[in-house]
Scaffold this active site. Structure first.
Site, short mmCIF file in Angstrom:
data_model
loop_
_atom_site.label_atom_id
_atom_site.label_comp_id
_atom_site.label_asym_id
_atom_site.label_seq_id
_atom_site.Cartn_x
_atom_site.Cartn_y
_atom_site.Cartn_z
N TRP A 129 0.82 -1.20 0.17
CA TRP A 129 -0.22 0.12 -0.06
C TRP A 129 0.88 1.13 -0.19
O TRP A 129 1.81 1.27 0.66
CB TRP A 129 -0.85 0.17 1.34
CG TRP A 129 -1.85 1.07 1.27
CD1 TRP A 129 -2.77 1.51 0.41
CD2 TRP A 129 -1.94 1.72 2.66
NE1 TRP A 129 -3.39 2.55 1.09
CE2 TRP A 129 -3.22 2.58 2.46
CE3 TRP A 129 -1.61 1.85 3.92
CZ2 TRP A 129 -3.63 3.58 3.30
CZ3 TRP A 129 -1.98 2.49 4.76
CH2 TRP A 129 -3.09 3.65 4.55
N ASP A 210 -0.89 -5.73 9.16
CA ASP A 210 -1.98 -4.83 8.61
C ASP A 210 -3.22 -5.54 8.27
O ASP A 210 -3.39 -6.47 7.17
CB ASP A 210 -1.38 -4.17 7.46
CG ASP A 210 -2.55 -2.68 7.27
OD1 ASP A 210 -3.61 -2.70 7.58
OD2 ASP A 210 -2.08 -1.90 6.43
N LYS A 245 -13.76 -0.90 5.94
CA LYS A 245 -14.23 -1.79 4.87
C LYS A 245 -15.38 -2.68 5.51
O LYS A 245 -16.39 -2.81 4.93
CB LYS A 245 -13.24 -2.71 4.19
CG LYS A 245 -11.73 -1.89 4.13
CD LYS A 245 -11.79 -0.86 3.10
CE LYS A 245 -10.47 -0.13 3.25
NZ LYS A 245 -10.12 0.79 2.24
#
Ligand code: LMR
Length: 396
Positions: A129, A210, A245
């Site tokens: 990311w 993560d 999310k």
């Protein structure tokens, strides 16, 4: 004092959102930032969230501060969702703080690493990311990379990854994606998690996970398997998790940092340090998002409803992957895109180069990240043929 300030480059992901908003083309399609869209192209508020919010607004009597670490009942919910019935939780070796979003959790963790072990380097997957290096460096940490994606097979470069991990000096930190690897969609199998645990244990490396997409790969429990395995095998683990999310709570900024320590006493000491870092940063977290999560997870009817909503979201993403693969295959292109069907989560790497990505944007008003990352969760049956044809056009 500020007269020499120069323009900073736009953010590779959120900067794209701004460009998308400015595009006057009514047929524009946004497949940039990792935001889920339903079949009508909307990012709706979950029904379970609406019901929880109604109850919260009804019952709320004060907006007074939360503690620096957030509400204890929220921390308990996070631990049970990500770790399950885990021995580290039972031994009180795990501490959790509520951070503003997954990014906030990454930053608190990075600050903590910097304080506890200032010379430790953080090893990131190649690619990762694009905000990972920025967050780590902002905390003053040095960043390195390990191989992850194999562009030839569009799969995992596991042997090269393992060989690099074997060389990392003791005490360094290895950042891993729990599931739905961002940006590639290529995940470790459980067996590979086991092999990574062996190396981390032997080399005395610290895993920093993560965990932003629980429930969007293979389900809420299977997606936590790698995290739980590492927390069982290693004495010290950092997990930055997010509910952006899987609860659709993007703008509520609700995430968490969980630290598993060697002992309950060390966990308490770490928590006290982390609290001083938070106090000097954002002081204490915002309450609303964490109340929503806590209410849903602790209310059986709402929890059932939420789990069904997450499952529906995951199923839709996986069916869009299949349709995307089929749509591209129907165009008889030179390239085989069947790998997209084998990956997980919101993202896939299309293999498009920067120039092709630019043409998608300028000639078709389709926005994907410069790296070639596409948000499969932003596609719908309606816009899929347009996306496939545009891809075919820029690949010509
Ligand atoms: C993404 O990768 O698109 C998301 O995690 C949103 C973000 O903050 O970059």
């Amino acid at each position: 004092m500020f007269e020499k300030i120069e323009m900073a480059p736009p953010d590779p992901i959120l900067g794209l959102e701004e460009a998308f908003k400015r595009d006057p083309n009514p047929a524009k399609i946004n497949l940039g930032a990792g935001v889920y869209k339903d079949e009508s192209g909307n990012t709706p508020i979950f029904r379970s969230v609406k019901l929880a919010e109604a109850a919260i607004l009804e019952q709320e009597t004060s907006k007074s501060y939360l503690g620096i670490a957030g509400a204890p009942e929220y921390a308990a919910c996070v631990q049970s969702l990500i770790l399950g019935q885990h021995p580290a939780v039972e031994a009180r070796r795990a501490v959790t703080i509520h951070a503003p979003g997954g990014t906030g959790a990454l930053r608190v963790a990075a600050d903590f690493i910097k304080r506890a072990k200032p010379d430790a380097r953080v090893w990131l997957s190649q690619p990762t990311w694009p905000n990972h290096p920025g967050v780590m460096r902002a905390a003053g940490l040095a960043v390195e990379t390990y191989p992850y994606f194999d562009a030839q097979t569009n799969g995992l470069a596991f042997d090269r990854m393992a060989a690099t991990l074997e060389q990392i000096p003791e005490g360094d930190v290895v950042l891993l994606h729990a599931c739905c690897h961002n940006p590639t969609g290529v995940d470790l199998t459980l067996e590979q998690w086991g092999a990574v645990a062996d190396i981390l244990e032997r080399r005395r490396l610290i895993p920093f996970i993560d965990f932003a997409y629980q429930g969007l790969a293979q389900g809420l429990e299977p997606d936590a398997a790698g995290v739980q395995l590492l927390c069982r095998r290693l004495d010290e683990v950092l997990v930055a998790s997010s509910f952006s999310k899987n609860f659709g709570l993007y703008n509520e900024r609700v995430g968490a940092l969980t630290f598993v320590a060697r002992s309950a006493d060390l966990a308490e000491a770490a928590l006290s340090q982390i609290k001083t870092l938070i106090r000097a940063n954002y002081s204490n977290p915002p309450a609303h998002g964490s109340k929503i999560v806590t209410t849903i997870l602790n209310t059986p009817d709402l929890r059932r409803e939420w789990e069904a909503e997450v499952t529906a979201m995951c199923d839709r993403i996986n069916s869009m992957r299949r349709l995307f693969v089929q749509g591209l295959a129907d165009l008889s292109l030179d390239r085989d895109f069947s790998f997209i069907g084998q990956q997980y989560g919101m993202f896939s790497f299309t293999g498009l180069n920067k120039e092709q990505v630019k043409r998608l944007r300028e000639e078709h008003s389709i926005y994907i990240v410069d790296s070639g990352r596409i948000n499969v969760a932003g596609m719908t049956r309606a816009n899929l043929p347009v996306v496939c044809n545009a891809l075919a056009d820029v690949l010509k």
